[in-house]
Design a protein around this motif. Sequence first.
Motif, mmCIF file in Angstrom:
data_model
loop_
_atom_site.group_PDB
_atom_site.id
_atom_site.type_symbol
_atom_site.label_atom_id
_atom_site.label_comp_id
_atom_site.label_asym_id
_atom_site.label_seq_id
_atom_site.Cartn_x
_atom_site.Cartn_y
_atom_site.Cartn_z
ATOM 1 N N VAL A 37 0.834 -1.197 0.000
ATOM 2 C CA VAL A 37 0.000 0.000 0.000
ATOM 3 C C VAL A 37 0.869 1.246 0.000
ATOM 4 N N GLY A 38 1.958 1.220 0.788
ATOM 5 C CA GLY A 38 2.869 2.361 0.808
ATOM 6 C C GLY A 38 3.480 2.611 -0.552
ATOM 7 N N ALA A 39 3.898 1.520 -1.240
ATOM 8 C CA ALA A 39 4.498 1.673 -2.561
ATOM 9 C C ALA A 39 3.514 2.299 -3.534
ATOM 10 N N ALA A 40 2.255 1.820 -3.498
ATOM 11 C CA ALA A 40 1.247 2.383 -4.399
ATOM 12 C C ALA A 40 1.013 3.855 -4.076
ATOM 13 N N ALA A 41 0.987 4.197 -2.785
ATOM 14 C CA ALA A 41 0.715 5.583 -2.403
ATOM 15 C C ALA A 41 1.820 6.506 -2.903
ATOM 16 N N CYS A 42 3.075 6.085 -2.721
ATOM 17 C CA CYS A 42 4.173 6.970 -3.139
ATOM 18 C C CYS A 42 4.230 7.108 -4.651
ATOM 19 N N LEU A 43 4.015 6.010 -5.349
ATOM 20 C CA LEU A 43 4.042 6.092 -6.806
ATOM 21 C C LEU A 43 2.906 6.979 -7.303
ATOM 22 N N GLY A 44 1.731 6.845 -6.663
ATOM 23 C CA GLY A 44 0.612 7.691 -7.062
ATOM 24 C C GLY A 44 0.844 9.147 -6.730
ATOM 25 N N GLY A 45 1.516 9.414 -5.616
ATOM 26 C CA GLY A 45 1.767 10.797 -5.247
ATOM 27 C C GLY A 45 2.692 11.496 -6.216
ATOM 28 N N VAL A 46 3.617 10.763 -6.784
ATOM 29 C CA VAL A 46 4.581 11.377 -7.700
ATOM 30 C C VAL A 46 4.018 11.503 -9.105
ATOM 31 N N THR A 47 3.392 10.437 -9.617
ATOM 32 C CA THR A 47 2.961 10.464 -11.006
ATOM 33 C C THR A 47 1.499 10.832 -11.170
ATOM 34 N N ALA A 91 -7.730 2.793 -1.998
ATOM 35 C CA ALA A 91 -7.858 3.817 -0.946
ATOM 36 C C ALA A 91 -6.584 4.644 -0.857
ATOM 37 N N ALA A 92 -5.438 3.957 -0.884
ATOM 38 C CA ALA A 92 -4.173 4.688 -0.763
ATOM 39 C C ALA A 92 -3.943 5.563 -1.983
ATOM 40 N N ALA A 93 -4.260 5.043 -3.185
ATOM 41 C CA ALA A 93 -4.026 5.829 -4.393
ATOM 42 C C ALA A 93 -4.884 7.087 -4.395
ATOM 43 N N VAL A 94 -6.147 6.938 -4.021
ATOM 44 C CA VAL A 94 -7.046 8.096 -4.011
ATOM 45 C C VAL A 94 -6.580 9.126 -2.994
ATOM 46 N N THR A 95 -6.239 8.643 -1.792
ATOM 47 C CA THR A 95 -5.802 9.582 -0.752
ATOM 48 C C THR A 95 -4.548 10.323 -1.173
ATOM 49 N N SER A 96 -3.585 9.586 -1.732
ATOM 50 C CA SER A 96 -2.331 10.262 -2.070
ATOM 51 C C SER A 96 -2.573 11.266 -3.189
ATOM 52 N N LYS A 97 -3.481 10.937 -4.129
ATOM 53 C CA LYS A 97 -3.739 11.895 -5.199
ATOM 54 C C LYS A 97 -4.405 13.149 -4.658
ATOM 55 N N TRP A 98 -5.365 12.963 -3.740
ATOM 56 C CA TRP A 98 -6.018 14.143 -3.160
ATOM 57 C C TRP A 98 -5.034 15.035 -2.434
ATOM 58 N N VAL A 99 -4.211 14.380 -1.590
ATOM 59 C CA VAL A 99 -3.266 15.180 -0.791
ATOM 60 C C VAL A 99 -2.273 15.885 -1.713
ATOM 61 N N ALA A 100 -1.769 15.153 -2.715
ATOM 62 C CA ALA A 100 -0.778 15.767 -3.594
ATOM 63 C C ALA A 100 -1.389 16.858 -4.443
ATOM 64 N N ASP A 101 -2.630 16.659 -4.902
ATOM 65 C CA ASP A 101 -3.264 17.678 -5.728
ATOM 66 C C ASP A 101 -3.566 18.931 -4.937
ATOM 67 N N ALA A 102 -3.683 18.779 -3.599
ATOM 68 C CA ALA A 102 -3.942 19.975 -2.793
ATOM 69 C C ALA A 102 -2.764 20.930 -2.843
ATOM 70 N N PHE A 103 -1.564 20.407 -3.099
ATOM 71 C CA PHE A 103 -0.380 21.263 -3.097
ATOM 72 C C PHE A 103 0.025 21.709 -4.483
#
Lengths: 178, 782
Positions: free
Chosen positions: B541-551, B576-588
């Motif tokens: 889940v962590g790997a998916a979150a980080c990859l989603g946050g970057v790309t 869940a992790a992909a969606v959360t990381s995208k939301w958080v990253a898109d906020a910035f």
Amino acid sequence: LSLILSSSLCLCYAVNSEDVRCKCICPPYKDHSGQIYNKNVSQKDCDCLHVVEPMPVPGPDVEAYCLRCECKYEERSSVTIKVTIIIYLSILGLLLLYMVYLTLVEPILKRRLFGHSQLIQSDEDIGDHQPFANAHDVLARSRSRANVLNKVEYAQQRWKLQVQEQRKSVFDRHVVLS
Amino acid sequence: LDNTALHEFTDILVFLLHADPNMVNAGDMNGSGNLMDFLDEPFPDVGTYEDFHTIDWLREKSRDTDRHRKITSKSKESIWEFIKSLLDAWSGWVVMLLIGLLAGTLAGVIDLAVDWMTDLKEGVCLSAFWYSHEQCCWTSNETTFDDRDKCPQWQKWSELLVSQSEGASAYILNYFLYIMWALCFAFLAVSLVRVFAPYACGSGIPEIKTILSGFIIRGYLGKWTLLIKTVTLVLVVSSGLSLGKEGPLVHVACCCGNFFSSLFSKYSKNEGKRREVLSAAAAAGVSVAFGAPIGGVLFSLEEVSYYFPLKTLWRSFFAALVAAFTLRSINPFGNSRLVLFYVEYHTPWYMAELFPFILLGVFGGLWGTLFIRCNIAWCRRRKTTRLGKYPVLEVIVITAITAIIAYPNPYTRRSTSELISELFNDCGALESSQLCDYINDPNMTRPVDDIPDRPAGPGVYTAMWQLALALVFKIVITIFTFGMKIPSGLFIPSMAVGAMAGRMVGIGVEQLAYHHHDWIIFRNWCRPGADCVTPGLYAMVGAAACLGGVTRMTVSLVVIMFELTGGLEYIVPLMAAAVTSKWVADAFGKEGIYEAHIHLNGYPFLDVKDEFTHRTLATDVMRPRRGEAPLSVLTQDSMTVEDVETLIKETDYNGFPVVVSKDSERLIGFAQRRELILAIKNARQRQDGVVSNSIVYFTEDPPELPPNSPHPLKLRRILNLSPFTVTDHTPMETVVDIFRKLGLRQCLVTRSGRLLGIITKKDVLRHMAQMANQDPESIMFN
């Protein structure tokens, strides 16, 4: 390219007898330490009873011991590995030789061939110590003769010009791929 | 060999080695007229494009429709024509097949070579030097449970050179040789890139995105770039640098696509059709990088392609399939290792665990933002300051730092793929690594894959702080590594960062659940003696979150993750992790790493994801503005050849509108600069009687001319009679939409039929940048 393709396609079916094995990993049990057993058996015989020899535990414990062991059938193609690595190393070696020739040997040869005559340098190339710096003038000289060997050299010089342009965009002006 | 055969052979050799069939002539047409004489080439076709320009999608589409109509009408004439039409229809599928075969082969070669060369840094196999560590010890019987890789045939360098395998001197010698090998590989790689193919550096995905949106970068997908990228990719991955090979493999696959499409005239002459092939090739690239064919198709759809019609979906599917099949058949490891990070456990996850998964998503989003900001700042510094003048030195220094810091920590010493593999896996009874050093209950009699939660042993604590150090190191060093002048990918380092963070969180939750199973949050689902928490899942889940946050990928990320691991039960946590990381990253910040690099380079990429919500009109953006020189136009039949040539020489516009006359500025059509130049040059050389005073006319019939005037020049065939026009009150929202959906290069602005001005794609991009308060001068290309 076709060499790699054909060799790999026909060699992947050549299975060496050394290239198959059944690997059983057995964890520590009571006072026996963990062990790994390898044996060259076929896939249907790949289980604890055929591979674990000699059995370290007495008869009644064999089933409990074997329940913990994990046996996997593995095969590989050593010929593919060998061919691939050797092809890769030869391509790398050829590229290195060509690179050494282009950067070190060719300017020395050209300087000796054209002797004391000044190499025509355009404004951009003054002080240009990069490879292919004299592609322009070589093109001018070679335009007069037209035969087979010259075609190759001509194309090579044109390629060098292209690479020089690319190098300028990427490394000097940082216009692309920064 | 007779002469003609020799010439043909030479032509083939030249084609294979040096000639880029798409590289017609570099540089501007005007300034380097001497260059063109030097090169002494035949005139390029009317209808090709210059380097660093945008294609005209509409024209390419109409040319393809014409070609197709011609073939269909001719196919009724004879059997041979019918067969030719069938071959033309199938040529698309043949190209996909060839791309899949070549991409799969190259990926197989890269995998095998990386395997071997990574181990070369630590030792060598004495029985057969081409075996990696694992392969060398394959047939040996001396492997033990605790040390599964030990065998006498494979020796570390210290054993080979000074016959010592333990002790301080052996360690120092191994350390030193590790650094030497890493430096050697990196230096070779950057030299090869510099001498042979400077376009082979970087990831390749930002440039491919731009190319697929209609930009031309000649040589970027050439044969030498393909060869050098493949060879140097092996070298840089083996040197231990913090980068992956997925992005470069997409570039390699697109180069294969370009190569094969140049063999068929259907694709080589039409830039629009060629981009369909390149979209499918990108899918094949991701498919072989990860062993994830469906993920590859979705990645091409979501990240790389600009236009993705249904036909391209089918073709990408086929290309990805063939590539995956080829890789599988080359795979020398039989049936194993097809799934890259195969997980063998199927333990369920619990609803309460969604909380740490969402935390991991937040971490991924934050890390993605941090990475993008820092990396872009560093790349901008490389672009503008003296740092950019020393690319070779930069690579060597970064490699040295990476090797020096990576060697002591066992988690960074090995290759990143192995690290991720170990982090994803659960600790059964058969694992002997430090991460699985739990305190076992000696009376335990449970079967192998259902071991309950256990307290952590000392090995786990050591592993935790080593992982923490490795995490910090990887986060910092990847910022400096991505973007250097070597092929570098981003996927594997981001997944490693996420996997390390996830595993640490997972072990933390596991120990918390074990020691405090009477807390409210654990009481319902975690009984003592049960196997509740799987730290490997947290790593995934962590790997998916980080990859989603970057790309900022969503669907393709989840599909790639579960194709990578085979863990179909875990789709919901991954989503869940992909969606959360995208939301958080898109906020910035709205841009992913690839869009950020496109922005940094100033490519003319009109993103489909950008929304334009300002209320400006076409008059605000069009050129000429108030106070500028009036529009340079051509008239229908009142300009001479000399006038046209002067106009071309004095301005550097890409095209000129053609109007009826200077008084009534009614629009007739649009003529491209390149085609005008070519047509006039052609006419001067070939047609009789065309001199500087000849009238140039764009109508069907020549105008009325006084007698004794020179022969007029008809240029109607290069005139585009249907240029796109909007009125001056069209809102810019609509104009941007038109540019995006139709892929226009320029658009003319009229009022009541009279020509007012022109809007080019560059103007649109500059306007959008201005509206977003960014620097409009950063848009560099046309």
